[in-house]
Design a protein around this motif. Structure first.
Motif, mmCIF file in Angstrom:
data_model
loop_
_atom_site.group_PDB
_atom_site.id
_atom_site.type_symbol
_atom_site.label_atom_id
_atom_site.label_comp_id
_atom_site.label_asym_id
_atom_site.label_seq_id
_atom_site.Cartn_x
_atom_site.Cartn_y
_atom_site.Cartn_z
ATOM 1 N N PHE A 356 0.827 -1.205 0.000
ATOM 2 C CA PHE A 356 0.000 0.000 0.000
ATOM 3 C C PHE A 356 0.869 1.265 0.000
ATOM 4 O O PHE A 356 0.608 2.220 -0.743
ATOM 5 N N LEU A 357 1.921 1.265 0.833
ATOM 6 C CA LEU A 357 2.799 2.431 0.900
ATOM 7 C C LEU A 357 3.543 2.641 -0.405
ATOM 8 O O LEU A 357 3.775 3.787 -0.837
ATOM 9 N N GLU A 358 3.943 1.557 -1.065
ATOM 10 C CA GLU A 358 4.625 1.685 -2.343
ATOM 11 C C GLU A 358 3.700 2.308 -3.387
ATOM 12 O O GLU A 358 4.121 3.170 -4.181
ATOM 13 N N LYS A 359 2.454 1.884 -3.385
ATOM 14 C CA LYS A 359 1.495 2.467 -4.322
ATOM 15 C C LYS A 359 1.282 3.949 -4.025
ATOM 16 O O LYS A 359 1.215 4.780 -4.933
ATOM 17 N N GLU A 360 1.189 4.291 -2.748
ATOM 18 C CA GLU A 360 1.007 5.682 -2.380
ATOM 19 C C GLU A 360 2.225 6.520 -2.770
ATOM 20 O O GLU A 360 2.096 7.655 -3.246
ATOM 21 N N TYR A 361 3.418 5.959 -2.576
ATOM 22 C CA TYR A 361 4.645 6.675 -2.941
ATOM 23 C C TYR A 361 4.695 6.940 -4.444
ATOM 24 O O TYR A 361 5.031 8.046 -4.889
ATOM 25 N N ALA A 362 4.344 5.920 -5.227
ATOM 26 C CA ALA A 362 4.350 6.089 -6.680
ATOM 27 C C ALA A 362 3.335 7.138 -7.103
ATOM 28 O O ALA A 362 3.599 7.961 -8.004
ATOM 29 N N HIS A 363 2.181 7.133 -6.428
ATOM 30 C CA HIS A 363 1.148 8.117 -6.755
ATOM 31 C C HIS A 363 1.609 9.539 -6.420
ATOM 32 O O HIS A 363 1.458 10.473 -7.234
ATOM 33 N N VAL A 364 2.208 9.719 -5.244
ATOM 34 C CA VAL A 364 2.695 11.037 -4.835
ATOM 35 C C VAL A 364 3.819 11.508 -5.769
ATOM 36 O O VAL A 364 3.881 12.684 -6.161
ATOM 37 N N LYS A 365 4.701 10.591 -6.112
ATOM 38 C CA LYS A 365 5.802 10.941 -7.001
ATOM 39 C C LYS A 365 5.281 11.412 -8.357
ATOM 40 O O LYS A 365 5.775 12.395 -8.930
ATOM 41 N N GLN A 366 4.258 10.719 -8.876
ATOM 42 C CA GLN A 366 3.677 11.118 -10.154
ATOM 43 C C GLN A 366 3.001 12.486 -10.034
ATOM 44 O O GLN A 366 3.102 13.330 -10.940
ATOM 45 N N GLU A 367 2.336 12.743 -8.907
ATOM 46 C CA GLU A 367 1.685 14.037 -8.689
ATOM 47 C C GLU A 367 2.729 15.172 -8.644
ATOM 48 O O GLU A 367 2.520 16.254 -9.197
ATOM 49 N N ILE A 368 3.850 14.917 -7.976
ATOM 50 C CA ILE A 368 4.922 15.927 -7.913
ATOM 51 C C ILE A 368 5.451 16.238 -9.301
ATOM 52 O O ILE A 368 5.656 17.408 -9.675
ATOM 53 N N GLU A 369 5.658 15.212 -10.108
ATOM 54 C CA GLU A 369 6.169 15.423 -11.466
ATOM 55 C C GLU A 369 5.171 16.217 -12.314
ATOM 56 O O GLU A 369 5.560 17.100 -13.088
ATOM 57 N N ASN A 370 3.870 15.875 -12.118
ATOM 58 C CA ASN A 370 2.848 16.603 -12.890
ATOM 59 C C ASN A 370 2.823 18.081 -12.502
ATOM 60 O O ASN A 370 2.734 18.975 -13.363
ATOM 61 N N VAL A 371 2.911 18.354 -11.195
ATOM 62 C CA VAL A 371 2.933 19.741 -10.737
ATOM 63 C C VAL A 371 4.179 20.450 -11.244
ATOM 64 O O VAL A 371 4.146 21.624 -11.652
ATOM 65 N N PHE A 372 5.326 19.764 -11.244
ATOM 66 C CA PHE A 372 6.587 20.346 -11.716
ATOM 67 C C PHE A 372 6.476 20.737 -13.189
ATOM 68 O O PHE A 372 6.889 21.835 -13.593
ATOM 69 N N ARG A 373 5.944 19.859 -14.013
ATOM 70 C CA ARG A 373 5.816 20.150 -15.446
ATOM 71 C C ARG A 373 4.842 21.308 -15.682
ATOM 72 O O ARG A 373 5.018 22.100 -16.617
ATOM 73 N N THR A 374 3.812 21.383 -14.808
ATOM 74 C CA THR A 374 2.866 22.489 -14.961
ATOM 75 C C THR A 374 3.508 23.816 -14.552
ATOM 76 O O THR A 374 3.299 24.853 -15.197
ATOM 77 N N ALA A 375 4.291 23.809 -13.464
ATOM 78 C CA ALA A 375 4.892 25.043 -12.949
ATOM 79 C C ALA A 375 6.105 25.475 -13.773
ATOM 80 O O ALA A 375 6.360 26.678 -13.952
ATOM 81 N N LEU A 376 6.889 24.518 -14.283
ATOM 82 C CA LEU A 376 8.115 24.835 -15.026
ATOM 83 C C LEU A 376 8.101 24.105 -16.362
ATOM 84 O O LEU A 376 8.832 23.116 -16.570
ATOM 85 N N PRO A 377 7.260 24.523 -17.265
ATOM 86 C CA PRO A 377 7.186 23.817 -18.552
ATOM 87 C C PRO A 377 8.469 23.914 -19.364
ATOM 88 O O PRO A 377 8.706 23.088 -20.257
ATOM 89 N N GLU A 378 9.315 24.954 -19.094
ATOM 90 C CA GLU A 378 10.542 25.104 -19.866
ATOM 91 C C GLU A 378 11.596 24.067 -19.512
ATOM 92 O O GLU A 378 12.557 23.864 -20.260
ATOM 93 N N GLU A 379 11.424 23.401 -18.306
ATOM 94 C CA GLU A 379 12.374 22.367 -17.900
ATOM 95 C C GLU A 379 12.002 21.058 -18.581
ATOM 96 O O GLU A 379 10.960 20.458 -18.291
ATOM 97 N N VAL A 383 14.944 15.464 -13.392
ATOM 98 C CA VAL A 383 15.805 14.524 -12.654
ATOM 99 C C VAL A 383 15.303 14.360 -11.225
ATOM 100 O O VAL A 383 14.995 13.258 -10.765
ATOM 101 N N ASN A 384 15.265 15.462 -10.496
ATOM 102 C CA ASN A 384 14.744 15.465 -9.119
ATOM 103 C C ASN A 384 13.865 16.700 -8.971
ATOM 104 O O ASN A 384 14.379 17.803 -8.752
ATOM 105 N N PRO A 385 12.562 16.565 -9.154
ATOM 106 C CA PRO A 385 11.686 17.741 -9.191
ATOM 107 C C PRO A 385 11.825 18.640 -7.981
ATOM 108 O O PRO A 385 11.842 19.867 -8.122
#
Length: 497
Positions: A356-379, A383-385
């Protein structure tokens, strides 16, 4: 009902024989024992079901549903034997140990239930023990009847000890010296030898008393049997002829008592005492028993008496015998199995939680990446959001400190220029040629007409309490123009609150 008796402790003694059922309810009151209810019935017919009769006691006959029930095993199901034992042997017998008595009863050793009726210390220090025994099958048959009637007993006592209690309570003089209780029922004649109230010997002799009423000849026949059996029993108990002072206590049905007493009295002269079961107990108005209440009364009296050291309870012995014995090896195996099951469940729980924790970690990691791409589209290279966002924020903060008026506790570049201009002396022709504003310092290069003008401006800047350090460097005067050139360093610029 009198308020004094409303909270009294009650007990119902039930005597079930081969052809009768008798019940007596007794209350222990501040004034003594009170017989509140009495019921007796012959059960010779096939339709006379003990179960049905018992069920009718609380309802039809108004016996107390909450009173403890003590019952007795019939005479034919009981066996008595006397034996000598040391103190350890007495304790073993009280605990239900039957190995030293296995040859004294017509019951298989593994099926015997025993109870100690009385003990007497012998001159050598050992004890003479009178023991009662019955079989597990007989007791289970008795329990079946009461369980079907939904009246589970609290204890199962013996008829002999119950009879002795009734006689001793109503005729306390029996507790001194040697005596004999003669109980005559419709199918049995019981002889109990006592010494100072303790049971020494018990004999059950089959007889038929149904025809003995006012028939003198039948009573004479029974009296002759009694005379012979009393002598045999006494010789067996004491090794001598019956004592001339010995009292015989006769307990039997009311219609049988008169002819029997008359016939026996001729043979024992003045030693016969007809037992009165009501001599020392009170009887509620309207309670009349036209049947022998001796055993049922004694069962209830023994249960209600404060001193119950000699109380026999075959039900307690039966429950201990039937209780599964502690098997150490088996219990250890069960505990080990339970521990193993617990460990497996615990480990499975950990695996489930980890997944369960692994699934939650993967979900949070994907959410962070999505937010990063939205906030910094030029990047384009992620590597490490979190680290990349932090670097962007730090760079932005440094830039904003230089030009923005939004940093608390610091002057912006424009504010710094404003402060410097506002505090420039009006005289002295002070000119600022170059100003460099950094994060925590300001460097100013300029010229003025004299060193006095420069000193005056430096002093004014120090008095502003805006700059912590005001330092003048490279002061020199131009020989041709007469101008004083200088470099002024200011540090730790902070705004006033």
């Amino acid at each position: 009902m009198d308020d004094r008796y409303s909270m009294a402790k009650r007990c119902i003694g039930i005597d079930i024989g081969t052809s009768h059922l008798r019940a007596v309810q007794i209350a222990r009151t501040p004034d003594g024992f009170l017989i509140e209810k009495a019921f007796g019935m012959q059960t010779r017919r096939s339709t006379d079901s003990p179960v049905g009769i018992l069920r009718a006691l609380p309802g039809e006959h108004e016996f107390d549903r909450h009173a403890d029930i003590v019952v007795s095993l019939p005479y034919h199901a009981m066996f008595f034997a006397g034996t000598e034992a040391d103190a350890a042997g007495v304790q073993a017998l009280r605990a239900g140990e039957v190995s030293i008595l296995k040859d004294d009863f017509p019951i298989p050793g593994q099926d015997i239930l025993v109870q100690v009726c009385s003990t007497r210390t012998l001159p050598g220090g050992d004890h003479f023990v009178q023991v009662a025994a019955t079989s597990i099958a007989s007791l289970e048959e008795e329990l079946r009847v009461f369980h079907e009637a939904r009246m589970p007993p609290a204890a199962i006592d013996t008829s002999v000890t119950a009879l002795r209690t009734t006689v001793a309570h109503n005729h306390p003089e029996i507790a001194e010296g040697a005596a004999l209780i003669l109980y005559v029922d419709e199918s049995a004649l019981n002889l109990t030898v006592l010494e100072d109230g303790d049971i020494l010997m018990v004999r059950n002799i089959p007889v038929h008393m149904r025809g003995v009423s006012n028939d003198a000849s039948s009573a004479e026949q029974v009296a002759a049997i009694v005379e012979d059996e009393v002598e045999i029993t006494w010789r067996k108990a004491f090794g001598a002829n019956p004592d001339a002072e010995m009292k015989i206590y006769l307990a039997c049905a009311r219609e049988t008592a008169e002819p029997l007493a008359a016939a026996i009295q001729e043979k024992v002269e003045d030693r016969l005492v007809v037992v009165n079961p009501y001599a020392a107990v009170q009887v509620s108005p309207g309670v009349e028993a036209d049947f022998p209440v001796f055993v049922a009364e004694g069962l209830a009296l023994r249960a209600l008496s404060a001193d119950q050291t000699d109380r026999a309870d075959f039900l307690a012995v039966y429950n201990r015998r039937m209780r599964p014995r502690w098997n150490t090896g088996r219990q250890v195996a069960v505990c080990a199995a339970l521990l193993a099951v617990t460990a497996v469940i615990w480990f499975a729980g950990l695996l489930i939680q980890l997944s369960f924790l692994e699934k939650e970690y993967a979900h949070v990691k994907q959410e962070i990446e999505n937010v990063f791409r939205t906030a910094l589209p030029e990047e384009k290279n992620v590597v490490n959001p979190l680290v990349q966002v932090r670097q962007k924020l730090d760079a932005f903060q440094q830039e904003s400190e230089l030009f923005g008026p939004f940093q608390p506790g610091r002057l912006s570049a424009l504010a710094t220029l404003d402060r410097l201009s506002a505090n420039t002396p009006a005289q002295g022709n002070l000119i600022l040629d170059d100003i460099l504003v950094a994060a925590d310092s300001v460097r100013v290069m300029g010229s003025c007409d004299s060193f006095a003008t420069l000193s005056q401006w430096q002093q004014r800047l120090q008095e502003m309490r805006v700059f912590d350090v005001v330092d003048t460097q490279n002061q020199k005067k131009d020989a041709q123009t007469g101008k004083v050139h200088f470099t002024l360093s200011l540090s730790s610029a902070r705004t006033e609150p």
